[in-house]
Structure formats: C-alpha cells, structure tokens
Write a protein that holds these residues in place. Structure first.
Motif, PDB file in Angstrom:
ATOM      1  N   UNK A 159      -1.249   7.238  -3.394  1.00  0.00           N
ATOM      2  CA  UNK A 159      -0.341   7.700  -2.340  1.00  0.00           C
ATOM      3  C   UNK A 159      -1.073   7.783  -1.007  1.00  0.00           C
ATOM      4  N   UNK A 160      -2.285   8.293  -1.031  1.00  0.00           N
ATOM      5  CA  UNK A 160      -3.075   8.362   0.203  1.00  0.00           C
ATOM      6  C   UNK A 160      -3.232   6.968   0.812  1.00  0.00           C
ATOM      7  N   UNK A 161      -3.586   5.999  -0.018  1.00  0.00           N
ATOM      8  CA  UNK A 161      -3.758   4.638   0.489  1.00  0.00           C
ATOM      9  C   UNK A 161      -2.473   4.060   1.048  1.00  0.00           C
ATOM     10  N   UNK A 162      -1.353   4.305   0.376  1.00  0.00           N
ATOM     11  CA  UNK A 162      -0.071   3.806   0.869  1.00  0.00           C
ATOM     12  C   UNK A 162       0.301   4.462   2.192  1.00  0.00           C
ATOM     13  N   UNK A 163       0.036   5.762   2.307  1.00  0.00           N
ATOM     14  CA  UNK A 163       0.326   6.456   3.565  1.00  0.00           C
ATOM     15  C   UNK A 163      -0.513   5.865   4.701  1.00  0.00           C
TER      16      UNK A 163
ATOM     17  N   UNK B  84      -7.856  -0.339  11.372  1.00  0.00           N
ATOM     18  CA  UNK B  84      -8.966   0.518  10.959  1.00  0.00           C
ATOM     19  C   UNK B  84      -8.609   1.438   9.801  1.00  0.00           C
ATOM     20  N   UNK B  85      -7.317   1.529   9.464  1.00  0.00           N
ATOM     21  CA  UNK B  85      -6.905   2.346   8.333  1.00  0.00           C
ATOM     22  C   UNK B  85      -7.034   1.601   7.008  1.00  0.00           C
ATOM     23  N   UNK B  86      -7.283   0.300   7.064  1.00  0.00           N
ATOM     24  CA  UNK B  86      -7.383  -0.467   5.829  1.00  0.00           C
ATOM     25  C   UNK B  86      -8.644  -0.131   5.040  1.00  0.00           C
ATOM     26  N   UNK B  87      -9.744   0.179   5.742  1.00  0.00           N
ATOM     27  CA  UNK B  87     -10.988   0.529   5.042  1.00  0.00           C
ATOM     28  C   UNK B  87     -10.830   1.816   4.234  1.00  0.00           C
TER      29      UNK B  87
ATOM     30  N   UNK C  86      -9.623   4.590  -1.053  1.00  0.00           N
ATOM     31  CA  UNK C  86      -8.694   5.318  -1.918  1.00  0.00           C
ATOM     32  C   UNK C  86      -8.345   4.483  -3.150  1.00  0.00           C
ATOM     33  N   UNK C  87      -8.155   3.176  -2.951  1.00  0.00           N
ATOM     34  CA  UNK C  87      -7.864   2.293  -4.085  1.00  0.00           C
ATOM     35  C   UNK C  87      -9.035   2.273  -5.065  1.00  0.00           C
ATOM     36  N   UNK C  88     -10.249   2.173  -4.527  1.00  0.00           N
ATOM     37  CA  UNK C  88     -11.421   2.127  -5.404  1.00  0.00           C
ATOM     38  C   UNK C  88     -11.526   3.392  -6.245  1.00  0.00           C
ATOM     39  N   UNK C  89     -11.274   4.540  -5.638  1.00  0.00           N
ATOM     40  CA  UNK C  89     -11.321   5.801  -6.382  1.00  0.00           C
ATOM     41  C   UNK C  89     -10.208   5.850  -7.414  1.00  0.00           C
ATOM     42  N   UNK C  90      -9.022   5.407  -7.039  1.00  0.00           N
ATOM     43  CA  UNK C  90      -7.899   5.409  -7.985  1.00  0.00           C
ATOM     44  C   UNK C  90      -8.192   4.513  -9.181  1.00  0.00           C
ATOM     45  N   UNK C  91      -8.846   3.389  -8.930  1.00  0.00           N
ATOM     46  CA  UNK C  91      -9.108   2.454 -10.020  1.00  0.00           C
ATOM     47  C   UNK C  91     -10.126   2.989 -11.028  1.00  0.00           C
ATOM     48  N   UNK C  92     -10.992   3.916 -10.587  1.00  0.00           N
ATOM     49  CA  UNK C  92     -11.928   4.516 -11.538  1.00  0.00           C
ATOM     50  C   UNK C  92     -11.197   5.367 -12.574  1.00  0.00           C
ATOM     51  N   UNK C  93      -9.997   5.829 -12.218  1.00  0.00           N
ATOM     52  CA  UNK C  93      -9.212   6.650 -13.147  1.00  0.00           C
ATOM     53  C   UNK C  93      -8.011   5.881 -13.698  1.00  0.00           C
ATOM     54  N   UNK C  94      -8.003   4.578 -13.491  1.00  0.00           N
ATOM     55  CA  UNK C  94      -6.836   3.770 -13.847  1.00  0.00           C
ATOM     56  C   UNK C  94      -6.514   3.848 -15.336  1.00  0.00           C
TER      57      UNK C  94
ATOM     58  N   UNK D 252       1.330   2.008 -11.690  1.00  0.00           N
ATOM     59  CA  UNK D 252       2.166   1.142 -10.860  1.00  0.00           C
ATOM     60  C   UNK D 252       1.990   1.462  -9.374  1.00  0.00           C
ATOM     61  N   UNK D 253       1.793   2.722  -9.040  1.00  0.00           N
ATOM     62  CA  UNK D 253       1.502   3.088  -7.651  1.00  0.00           C
ATOM     63  C   UNK D 253       0.167   2.483  -7.213  1.00  0.00           C
ATOM     64  N   UNK D 254      -0.819   2.543  -8.087  1.00  0.00           N
ATOM     65  CA  UNK D 254      -2.132   1.950  -7.772  1.00  0.00           C
ATOM     66  C   UNK D 254      -1.978   0.448  -7.566  1.00  0.00           C
ATOM     67  N   UNK D 255      -1.207  -0.196  -8.428  1.00  0.00           N
ATOM     68  CA  UNK D 255      -0.963  -1.638  -8.290  1.00  0.00           C
ATOM     69  C   UNK D 255      -0.274  -1.942  -6.961  1.00  0.00           C
TER      70      UNK D 255
END
Length: 455
Positions: free
Chosen positions: A55-59, A67-70, A75-83, A92-95
């Motif tokens: 959600x943080x990444x989508x926001x 500059x918000x893409x980095x 956030x995606x990398x952290x989410x994927x560690x708990x995927x 599905x949100x992570x995807x």
C-alpha cells in the motif's frame, strides 16, 4: 490473524496493529492528511506486513513523481521478503505494485480487480482500482468496477458511504449527471468526511453549467474536506471555478491566494490546480499579476520528470505561458523522446498520444502562434482523456483549443468543438461557452456586413 474493519482477513496478529491498519484504510478513503502518519506508525511496528508495504508503494506511485519510484521500489523489496507468508489477497497487492513499477498500471489494476473478485467488500482495493483508473483516464472502467462490487456492500458496511462517493464520481465522468448528484449526496450523508463524494457533486454542477447551485452545495460543508491532505486545495479549486463562471474574479483570486496556493508545493496536483486556474483567468482577460512566476520557477525543475503526461502538460502551462523558452523547448523535446521509446511503458505511450500533439500545441500557444496551436491541440482532443484526470481538469486544454481557434479565425471548427463540448455536458453550457458563441456570432455578423456591396 486479525480481520480489518471491512471484514477482510489480514496477516496482522496484534489487535493494536489491526487498529492502525483500519485507521490507514479509512484515512485513504476519506483523503485524510493523517493516513500516511498512521501507515508510518504501523510499519514501524510491523515492517514486514506485506500488504502495508505494498500500500505504501502504491500511494507513492500515485504521487506521480519520478523521485518517488525509488522509495516505492524499497517498499516492494520489503514486501517481497514477506511474500511467502502473506495471505493470497495481500500478495495480489504486492503484484500490483510490481506491475506499476514496471510501467504497466493497467495490469496493476487487473491484480486489484482479482482481489475484488474474491473479496468484493475490500474497500481499499475498490479505492485503489478507482485511483489508478483515474490516472489512466478510464472512467468507464471506474464505473464498471464499482458497480460489480456494489452488491457486497450492505447498509452497515463501514465503507459503503465511500463506495457511493466513488460511484458518484464515476457516474458523473460517464455522463449520468442526475444519478451522480443523488448518489454523491447520499455518500456524504453516510460518510460526512467523504470529500470525494462531495466533490463528485461539485463536478456535476460544473458539467451542467450551474455554478450558483454548486456554490450553494459547497457552502457550509467545509468540514467534509478540511481534514484532507492536499485534496482540500482541489475542492477549493472547484469553488473558484464556480466563482469564475459567475464572473467573480476577485473571489477567484482570493481563493487562489489564501486556499489553493496556501502552501507553495510542487505536487503536480497542486500545480495543476494553480496553472489551470490562472490560464482560465487569463483567457477571460483577468490580470493575474506575478502569480505565474512562482509556478514557472517550480515547474522549471520538473522538466525531466516524465511520470505522467497529465503532470507534464500542466508544468508546460506555466513554462510556455511565461516565456520560459529554453525550459519549454527542453520539455517538449523530452516528451517527444520518451514517446519514441514507449514500448510497453504506459506512461510513455501517453507521452506519444496525446502528449506530443498537446505539448506542441501548448508551446505554440505560448508563442502566440494560434493557428499552429489550434492545429496541434485539436489533434490531441480525440485522445486527451488518456492523459488522465477529470473532464473538469482537462477542460483547460479544451478552452485553450477553442480560444486558439477563435484567434486564428477558425470559427466553423470552433463551433463544432463547442457543439461537442455541449453534447458531453448533456446539452448544458456554461458562461464560458456562451461567451465564445457570442464572439463567433459577432465575428460572423461583422464579416457578413463587410461583404455586402456598397449602395
């Protein structure tokens, strides 16, 4: 595992964390300035909450800034560690975040719609699907998505008022104005802080040329948007548009100075409010003083962004209109360069269409080459919805097209555009359109009298 306020299961175990997540979701639905504060607190306590990180990444992606893409990737990398330990709907949100970062927001929407197929009462997925579709200019998709999930929202569902607000906006953007107004009023009755539903009704009054009723609707309802993040500036912008249509330029400038540009941010949404309003004022012959200078300085620093063509075109309004020729030329060339290597990147595809023609048209308008401006801007009209935003927001480009055509003497072409604009508004016309029709009539009458043989 704790359920959220909408009855959706989450991977959170602590009730305190679930309570924070509920505050985040309700904050997103109401556009609350506190939503990121609650999310930050939650992720400090639960850094490996995959759904929260997604959600943080989508926001961050919705901010439309390069500059918000980095941080979104972080956030995606952290989410994927708990995927692997996340729930299927959380994955599905992570995807969805991954696909948007790959330049495919339409595919991201498909992942959110997959959430809604299994959990149609998931209000966050509903809101995020609408938000991304809004960026893509997909109003028909917004409406279909909302109407698919409506049966899942019982009268006591915590998100029902916000769902109705989203439905009201989608109805308005697809031309169902009467139903949109009724639905928006009901949304605000059920959720008094639903600024989105309130502003959907304001859109109805804009599209139907009823500025007086629009002011009456907003008057006294400030609490519905005073809690908002910078969305509150946008609601003030709507109020300013209504005053402008009534010829009350002093009220417009007062709102501009004390509400719309109260905070001198370079957020593209704030810039779009400001630049489009100043351009509308100038088209009406209202002096705006030195207000452009602040905006053009900020926009000169955004020429390389390229995240959203909607943002880029509003940056160009400030640059081309202020004679910032070097920055204008640089930005127009960058838009053309981005479009030439679009590939599967949807943002760059929109740089190609409608971006190239629209950017060249704004450049020509700034140079007062109105014939060339009209040619380019009228070419962009057919696909301008792909730039995203609403009818009301894109109307500044329609007005510039019309005024360029008037100044270039293309009266028949302008009449056709005015007729199409009226049809889109259900047969209604605002004072802007009526004034331009009067100009055309006067010009045609003068031309006819000059062509009469002398007695």
């Amino acid at each position: 595992m704790a359920d959220d306020i909408f009855g959706q299961e989450t991977s959170l175990k602590a009730q305190s964390s679930a309570d924070l997540w509920n505050k985040v979701q309700l904050g997103v639905l109401s556009h609350s300035a506190q939503a990121p504060v609650h999310l930050g607190t939650l992720l400090e306590a639960e850094p490996h909450f995959a759904l929260g990180q997604a959600a943080k990444g989508l926001f961050l992606m919705l901010l439309g800034r390069r500059e918000m893409q980095a941080p979104a990737r972080d956030a995606l990398a952290t989410a994927q560690t708990a995927y692997d330990t996340a729930l299927p709907r959380e994955r599905l949100y992570v995807d969805a975040l991954r696909l948007w970062l790959e330049g495919r927001p339409s595919r991201a929407v498909q992942k959110l719609e997959a959430v809604l197929r299994d959990d149609p009462a998931d209000s966050l997925a509903m809101k995020m699907s609408q938000a991304i579709r809004f960026v893509l200019g997909d109003s028909a998709g917004m409406r279909r998505s909302i109407e698919r999930v409506m049966p899942a929202y019982e009268p006591n569902h915590a998100g029902r008022g916000y769902l109705l607000g989203c439905h009201a906006f989608a109805l308005e953007e697809t031309g169902d104005f009467a139903k949109a107004e009724t639905t928006g009023r009901q949304a605000l009755w059920m959720a008094p802080d639903d600024a989105w539903g309130l502003h959907a009704v304001a859109h109805v009054h804009d599209m139907t040329g009823n500025a007086k009723a629009g002011l009456e609707w907003l008057e006294g309802r400030e609490e519905a948007w005073s809690h908002c993040n910078n969305f509150r500036y946008h609601v003030w912008w709507h109020k300013a548009l209504m005053h402008l249509d009534l010829g009350q330029s002093d009220e417009v400038l007062d709102l501009y100075d004390h509400e719309i540009r109260k905070d001198k941010t370079d957020d593209y949404r704030d810039i779009s409010n400001a630049t489009s309003l100043l351009m509308r004022l100038e088209l009406e012959g209202v002096p705006v003083g030195h207000r452009w200078e602040e905006l053009s300085d900020l926009c000169a620093n955004r020429t390389e962004d390229g995240s959203l063509i909607f943002a880029d075109l509003h940056y160009l309004l400030a640059l081309a209109g202020r004679g910032r020729k070097d920055e204008t030329l640089h930005m127009v060339r960058r838009i053309h360069d981005d479009s030439s290597r679009a590939g599967q990147n949807e943002a760059r595809q929109r740089m190609a269409d409608p971006g190239r023609a629209a950017a060249s048209g704004l450049e020509a308008f700034g140079e007062r080459d109105y014939a060339r401006a009209f040619d380019h801007l009228s070419q962009a009209r057919a696909s301008m919805q792909r730039a995203g935003g609403s009818h009301a927001q894109r109307d500044v480009f329609e007005r510039m097209t019309i005024d360029a055509g008037l100044r270039a003497g293309r009266l028949c072409d302008v009449t056709a555009i005015l007729d199409a604009r009226r049809a889109q508004r259900g047969g209604a016309e605002d004072n802007y359109a009526l004034a331009r029709r009067a100009m055309i009539h006067a010009a045609q009458t003068l031309s006819a009298s000059q062509s009469l043989p002398a007695e």
